[in-house]
Each structure stands twice: as C-alpha cells, then as structure tokens.
Design a protein around this motif. Sequence first.
Motif, PDB file in Angstrom:
ATOM      1  N   GLU A   9      -8.670   4.664   0.830  1.00 41.83           N
ATOM      2  CA  GLU A   9      -9.121   4.222  -0.453  1.00 41.83           C
ATOM      3  C   GLU A   9      -8.227   2.813  -0.818  1.00 41.83           C
ATOM      4  O   GLU A   9      -8.820   1.743  -1.485  1.00 41.83           O
ATOM      5  N   GLU A  33      -6.918   9.755   3.639  1.00 46.44           N
ATOM      6  CA  GLU A  33      -7.941   9.356   2.775  1.00 46.44           C
ATOM      7  C   GLU A  33      -7.179   8.385   1.749  1.00 46.44           C
ATOM      8  O   GLU A  33      -7.909   7.512   1.134  1.00 46.44           O
ATOM      9  N   SER A  34      -6.134   8.627   1.318  1.00 48.87           N
ATOM     10  CA  SER A  34      -5.476   7.492   0.346  1.00 48.87           C
ATOM     11  C   SER A  34      -5.378   6.206   0.870  1.00 48.87           C
ATOM     12  O   SER A  34      -5.319   5.154   0.448  1.00 48.87           O
TER      13      SER A  34
END
Length: 368
Positions: free
Chosen positions: A78, A74-75
């Motif tokens: 992002e 997820e990071s």
Amino acid sequence: MNMNFFVNTRLITGVDCVKNNAEKLGSYGDKCLIVTGASSAKKCGALDDVMFALDKTGVKYEIYDKIRQNPTVESCFEAGRFANEIKADFIIGIGGGSPLDASKAIAVVAANPDISEAELYAMNWENQPLPVVAVGTTAGTGSEVTGVAVITNSKGFKKSFRNDLSYPFLSLGDPKYTVSLSDSFTRSTAVDALAHCVESFFNRSANDISKAFAVTGVKKLLKVFEKIAEKSTDALDMNDREQLYNASIYGGLAISVTGTAFPHALGYFLTENYGIAHGTACAVFLNEFVDYNAEIMPELTDEFFDEIRYTRDDFKALVSKITPSVVVTLSDEDIKNLSVRWENNAALKRNHGNVDTAFVNSLLRKLF
Ligand SMILES: [Fe+2]
C-alpha cells in the motif's frame, strides 16, 4: 580467516544529528514519502526533526503512518504504490526495526509497483529500489546498516529478504529519541542488539571483521546492562543511551556479514503466535545458544569470553536479569505443529554443528 565485508550506508549518529544534517537528508530528490508507525516517531521528536530538515531544504513530503510492529507485506505494498503515485524520489523511514525494514520493502514496490509478493521476496526486481534514509529511534534493530528487511508475509509468517541494493543510503541515529521508550521496550531492543552480536560471533560465516564488531557491541551493552540491573532503565543518562545505540549499530554491522542464528530463527514463532516483543523472543534462547556453542565450539567460546572479559556464568546471569520474562507454555502438540518451521530453515544452517528439528523440539520442551 578470509574477510568479506560490504556496507553501503553513510551513518551519522549523535544528539541532533538529523537537524544538523538537513542538507544530506534532503539531497536525494525533490519529494519523499516518510514512513512511520502510529505515534512513536511523533512522540520521540524524530518526525518533527525530519520535517524541519525537509522544510529547510525545500523537499516536499507526504507521511504514511500505518506501519505496525512486525510490518505486513500488505502495508508495504500500500505504501509503496502510494509512493509511486505521488512520484516520491526517496523514502525516509523513522522508527525501530518495523518502519525501517518496511521502508526497504516500500522502496522496492515504489520502483516496481506491479510486482507480486513472491517477486518482492525473491528479489526479482526490474528496477532498483528508491533510496532509503533511515532515522533510527530505538537501540536494537541494527536495520540502519543492513540490507535486510523482515516483513510478515500474507500467511502471517516473518520472512526476510537481503539485498545489497537495500542498504539505506543514509542512516541518522539520535540517542535522544530512545528516551521516550518504555522500560520493557528499552530492555527488549537492547537484548535484540545483544542477540545480533552473539549470534553473529558464533556463526558459520563469521570473519575477523564481523567478530570485531560483535565483541565491541557486546562490551558496550554489558556495561549499560550492569547499570540497568543495579538500578533501572530510568537511571540511564544520554551517554548510556548513546552506548546502547552505538552497540545496536555494531550488532547490525556484524549481522550484515553473517546473518543471525538459532535464537532469531526460533524467536519468530513467539512473536507471531504469542505477541512477544522481537528482542525478548530471541533473547530467551540466548543462554541456551551460548551453552550449545560452549559444548561444540569450546575454543571459540573461550575466545568470546576472553574478549568480552566476562565469565560464562556472569554473562548468563546478566542476560537473564535484563531480558523481560516470557510466560508461554507449549504442549507436545504445539511443539509438533511448530516443527514444519525448522526443516530447511536457512538461519538454522548458519549455526555451528547441526541444529535439527530434534534439537529444537527438545529445547522448546525444556524452556516452555
Ligand atoms: Fe533482531
């Protein structure tokens, strides 16, 4: 023995190598995204050096500092989409394995902002990743010279991809950045480097080149380990730090050919489920790995210990002394629940012999 070798990275190490190579660091475009963890890049001075170099060459930058240990996919999405929004031409990762591996995934997402998680791991990328510059601040990962990224997927499992397009274009390693690391982190990253070398040497895909890198890395590490065992990591001078850093690069070069073997494959659950630092989690299996290979590959084992000029017992004693202790207890139920991980595990297939679920279960029962 056939040889097969590819590393697509310009590697420069040494004290002040970032400041001294500002022109190279700033040569991949007009704008970049700097990727770091929460504080270590600032604390060790690497972020200041990178910003100095970028200011000197007129490259604009933004900073993404939300990468954590065992970076999440997820990071990476992002940060990758952020890099795409700001029209970054390249990515600079500063840190240990986590920010460096994340930077490789971020570079993919930045160039392919609409891909899915599955496409990222399957390397189903329409556009080539952005160039990555890796600034290493720990002496362990070897990520500076591999095309491998290990990223925790959305189910909480560490999962890797390995691609020739993911080698950093440039890697800069200044051993002074490792001075600010704690005793246990210095040990954990150092035994990670050792595990890379040893797992590469006793690997089905090892060749003369990878074995030469592995042996050189082990010899450098053992010299410094003797000093740590006798005194402590506080006693390390800059030359020792440089030896550790260079050894980690040899380990990276070795696994860039072969990949790792069962200590890494088994170590992941200790990190995911019990929060054990990556290097320590792998190195707790290292002595068992050596004994396993001594049993089934006696000639290769003799070659290894002749090359590193150590006896097996002395080697194992030193590894035990340097590796931070791991206190984990596994019940039969825990071991059973883990067994799904060992079926069709690619890293287990890279071992000599047959490392199957029954073998892993009995090893886990013995150690934990
Ligand atoms: Fe590792």
